[in-house]
Design a protein around this motif. Structure first.
Motif, PDB file in Angstrom:
ATOM      1  N   THR A  16       0.832  -1.206   0.000  1.00  0.00           N
ATOM      2  CA  THR A  16       0.000   0.000   0.000  1.00  0.00           C
ATOM      3  C   THR A  16       0.863   1.251   0.000  1.00  0.00           C
ATOM      4  OG1 THR A  16      -1.769  -1.153   1.190  1.00  0.00           O
ATOM      5  CG2 THR A  16      -1.792   1.247   1.261  1.00  0.00           C
ATOM      6  N   ILE A  17       1.860   1.287   0.859  1.00  0.00           N
ATOM      7  CA  ILE A  17       2.758   2.450   0.936  1.00  0.00           C
ATOM      8  C   ILE A  17       3.522   2.625  -0.374  1.00  0.00           C
ATOM      9  CG2 ILE A  17       4.837   3.341   2.086  1.00  0.00           C
ATOM     10  CD1 ILE A  17       3.732   1.964   4.670  1.00  0.00           C
ATOM     11  N   VAL A  18       4.006   1.529  -0.922  1.00  0.00           N
ATOM     12  CA  VAL A  18       4.782   1.591  -2.167  1.00  0.00           C
ATOM     13  C   VAL A  18       3.893   2.054  -3.328  1.00  0.00           C
ATOM     14  CG1 VAL A  18       6.001   0.179  -3.855  1.00  0.00           C
ATOM     15  CG2 VAL A  18       6.537  -0.055  -1.444  1.00  0.00           C
ATOM     16  N   LEU A  19       2.679   1.529  -3.420  1.00  0.00           N
ATOM     17  CA  LEU A  19       1.767   1.954  -4.489  1.00  0.00           C
ATOM     18  C   LEU A  19       1.442   3.440  -4.381  1.00  0.00           C
ATOM     19  CD1 LEU A  19      -0.774  -1.015  -4.745  1.00  0.00           C
ATOM     20  CD2 LEU A  19       0.999  -0.388  -6.385  1.00  0.00           C
ATOM     21  N   GLY A  24       2.333   8.878  -6.401  1.00  0.00           N
ATOM     22  CA  GLY A  24       2.695  10.265  -6.139  1.00  0.00           C
ATOM     23  C   GLY A  24       3.746  10.807  -7.092  1.00  0.00           C
ATOM     24  N   TYR A  25       4.578   9.924  -7.632  1.00  0.00           N
ATOM     25  CA  TYR A  25       5.672  10.371  -8.496  1.00  0.00           C
ATOM     26  C   TYR A  25       5.446  10.138  -9.980  1.00  0.00           C
ATOM     27  CZ  TYR A  25       8.565  11.369  -4.462  1.00  0.00           C
ATOM     28  OH  TYR A  25       9.056  11.907  -3.319  1.00  0.00           O
ATOM     29  N   MET A  26       4.559   9.212 -10.335  1.00  0.00           N
ATOM     30  CA  MET A  26       4.323   8.916 -11.748  1.00  0.00           C
ATOM     31  C   MET A  26       2.938   9.428 -12.146  1.00  0.00           C
ATOM     32  SD  MET A  26       5.809   5.037 -12.244  1.00  0.00           S
ATOM     33  CE  MET A  26       5.316   5.020 -13.953  1.00  0.00           C
ATOM     34  N   SER A  27       2.901  10.316 -13.120  1.00  0.00           N
ATOM     35  CA  SER A  27       1.611  10.861 -13.549  1.00  0.00           C
ATOM     36  C   SER A  27       0.788   9.845 -14.335  1.00  0.00           C
ATOM     37  CB  SER A  27       1.834  12.120 -14.390  1.00  0.00           C
ATOM     38  OG  SER A  27       2.566  11.798 -15.557  1.00  0.00           O
ATOM     39  N   SER A  28       1.422   8.807 -14.860  1.00  0.00           N
ATOM     40  CA  SER A  28       0.706   7.788 -15.634  1.00  0.00           C
ATOM     41  C   SER A  28       0.179   6.657 -14.762  1.00  0.00           C
ATOM     42  CB  SER A  28       1.629   7.222 -16.712  1.00  0.00           C
ATOM     43  OG  SER A  28       2.774   6.667 -16.111  1.00  0.00           O
ATOM     44  N   PHE A  29       0.343   6.771 -13.456  1.00  0.00           N
ATOM     45  CA  PHE A  29      -0.042   5.755 -12.479  1.00  0.00           C
ATOM     46  C   PHE A  29      -0.918   6.445 -11.451  1.00  0.00           C
ATOM     47  CE2 PHE A  29       0.696   3.005  -8.839  1.00  0.00           C
ATOM     48  CZ  PHE A  29       0.891   1.750  -9.369  1.00  0.00           C
ATOM     49  N   LYS A  30      -2.221   6.186 -11.466  1.00  0.00           N
ATOM     50  CA  LYS A  30      -3.152   6.932 -10.624  1.00  0.00           C
ATOM     51  C   LYS A  30      -3.917   6.032  -9.666  1.00  0.00           C
ATOM     52  CE  LYS A  30      -4.177  10.484 -14.113  1.00  0.00           C
ATOM     53  NZ  LYS A  30      -2.954  10.923 -14.366  1.00  0.00           N
ATOM     54  N   LEU A  31      -3.986   6.479  -8.423  1.00  0.00           N
ATOM     55  CA  LEU A  31      -4.776   5.821  -7.387  1.00  0.00           C
ATOM     56  C   LEU A  31      -5.700   6.851  -6.764  1.00  0.00           C
ATOM     57  CD1 LEU A  31      -2.196   3.621  -5.476  1.00  0.00           C
ATOM     58  CD2 LEU A  31      -4.357   2.834  -6.388  1.00  0.00           C
ATOM     59  N   ASP A  32      -6.938   6.465  -6.478  1.00  0.00           N
ATOM     60  CA  ASP A  32      -7.912   7.381  -5.882  1.00  0.00           C
ATOM     61  C   ASP A  32      -7.912   7.289  -4.360  1.00  0.00           C
ATOM     62  OD1 ASP A  32      -8.665   8.284  -8.346  1.00  0.00           O
ATOM     63  OD2 ASP A  32     -10.511   7.108  -8.453  1.00  0.00           O
ATOM     64  N   GLY A  33      -6.778   7.515  -3.736  1.00  0.00           N
ATOM     65  CA  GLY A  33      -6.712   7.584  -2.285  1.00  0.00           C
ATOM     66  C   GLY A  33      -6.198   6.323  -1.618  1.00  0.00           C
ATOM     67  N   VAL A  34      -6.207   6.393  -0.282  1.00  0.00           N
ATOM     68  CA  VAL A  34      -5.655   5.319   0.538  1.00  0.00           C
ATOM     69  C   VAL A  34      -6.505   4.050   0.431  1.00  0.00           C
ATOM     70  CG1 VAL A  34      -5.017   4.648   2.885  1.00  0.00           C
ATOM     71  CG2 VAL A  34      -4.633   6.979   2.123  1.00  0.00           C
ATOM     72  N   GLY A  35      -7.823   4.203   0.407  1.00  0.00           N
ATOM     73  CA  GLY A  35      -8.701   3.039   0.292  1.00  0.00           C
ATOM     74  C   GLY A  35      -8.455   2.266  -0.988  1.00  0.00           C
ATOM     75  N   ALA A  36      -8.279   2.991  -2.085  1.00  0.00           N
ATOM     76  CA  ALA A  36      -7.982   2.347  -3.363  1.00  0.00           C
ATOM     77  C   ALA A  36      -6.619   1.667  -3.310  1.00  0.00           C
ATOM     78  CB  ALA A  36      -8.028   3.361  -4.496  1.00  0.00           C
ATOM     79  N   ALA A  37      -5.658   2.275  -2.619  1.00  0.00           N
ATOM     80  CA  ALA A  37      -4.326   1.673  -2.499  1.00  0.00           C
ATOM     81  C   ALA A  37      -4.384   0.385  -1.687  1.00  0.00           C
ATOM     82  CB  ALA A  37      -3.353   2.656  -1.865  1.00  0.00           C
ATOM     83  N   ILE A  38      -5.185   0.373  -0.623  1.00  0.00           N
ATOM     84  CA  ILE A  38      -5.333  -0.845   0.179  1.00  0.00           C
ATOM     85  C   ILE A  38      -6.012  -1.935  -0.636  1.00  0.00           C
ATOM     86  CG2 ILE A  38      -6.492  -1.839   2.198  1.00  0.00           C
ATOM     87  CD1 ILE A  38      -6.056   0.908   3.582  1.00  0.00           C
ATOM     88  N   GLU A  39      -7.082  -1.573  -1.337  1.00  0.00           N
ATOM     89  CA  GLU A  39      -7.785  -2.540  -2.176  1.00  0.00           C
ATOM     90  C   GLU A  39      -6.859  -3.089  -3.266  1.00  0.00           C
ATOM     91  OE1 GLU A  39     -11.716  -2.773  -5.076  1.00  0.00           O
ATOM     92  OE2 GLU A  39     -11.392  -0.993  -3.857  1.00  0.00           O
ATOM     93  N   ALA A  40      -6.098  -2.202  -3.903  1.00  0.00           N
ATOM     94  CA  ALA A  40      -5.167  -2.623  -4.954  1.00  0.00           C
ATOM     95  C   ALA A  40      -4.086  -3.538  -4.387  1.00  0.00           C
ATOM     96  CB  ALA A  40      -4.543  -1.412  -5.625  1.00  0.00           C
ATOM     97  N   SER A  41      -3.597  -3.244  -3.197  1.00  0.00           N
ATOM     98  CA  SER A  41      -2.553  -4.088  -2.611  1.00  0.00           C
ATOM     99  C   SER A  41      -3.086  -5.470  -2.252  1.00  0.00           C
ATOM    100  CB  SER A  41      -1.922  -3.412  -1.402  1.00  0.00           C
ATOM    101  OG  SER A  41      -2.856  -3.277  -0.353  1.00  0.00           O
ATOM    102  N   ILE A  42      -4.345  -5.554  -1.823  1.00  0.00           N
ATOM    103  CA  ILE A  42      -4.935  -6.861  -1.529  1.00  0.00           C
ATOM    104  C   ILE A  42      -5.107  -7.660  -2.814  1.00  0.00           C
ATOM    105  CG2 ILE A  42      -7.037  -8.009  -0.721  1.00  0.00           C
ATOM    106  CD1 ILE A  42      -7.268  -5.723   1.367  1.00  0.00           C
TER     107      ILE A  42
END
Length: 123
Positions: A16-19, A24-42
């Motif tokens: 989650t932290i890495v995603l 945050g650094y790649m404009s071509s890689f987008k996440l809609d917040g912490v919840g999306a990052a947790i869901e994506a990591s799972i």
């Protein structure tokens, strides 16, 4: 709590932290917040546990011929598959972006595991 579940939860937190860092650094890689990052990591951890070993076995000759570099392609594919499952909450603009993100994610994950998690688990 069993050690397997504990390790899986630690891995989810790290991914989650890495995603979020990569987003945050790649404009071509987008996440809609912490919840999306947790869901994506799972989702990513489940894909890495189920789909990735099958892909590695199926592509073993190519992986051997490329001295393991084809594993970056497999990592990018699992990232893009995760983005497909997530819909608009997680987007990767191109396959090249997915490969670059997979390289950065692998390096950050390696650094966090070796310099933070392992020393803390030895105490």
């Amino acid at each position: 709590m069993t050690s397997v579940l504990k390790n899986w939860l630690i891995n989810i937190i790290i991914i989650t932290i890495v995603l979020m860092t990569v987003a945050g650094y790649m404009s071509s890689f987008k996440l809609d917040g912490v919840g999306a990052a947790i869901e994506a990591s799972i989702i990513l951890s489940l894909l890495n546990a189920i789909i990735k070993p099958l892909l590695i076995i199926l592509t073993l000759p190519v992986t051997v011929l490329t001295f393991g570099l084809f594993l970056l392609v497999i990592n990018a594919l699992t990232l893009m598959l995760t983005a497909q499952f997530m819909g608009d909450a997680f987007q990767i603009s191109s396959f090249g972006s997915a490969i670059l993100a997979s390289i950065v994610i692998s390096i950050l994950n390696l650094l966090i595991q070796n310099f933070i998690v392992k020393p803390l688990s030895k105490k």
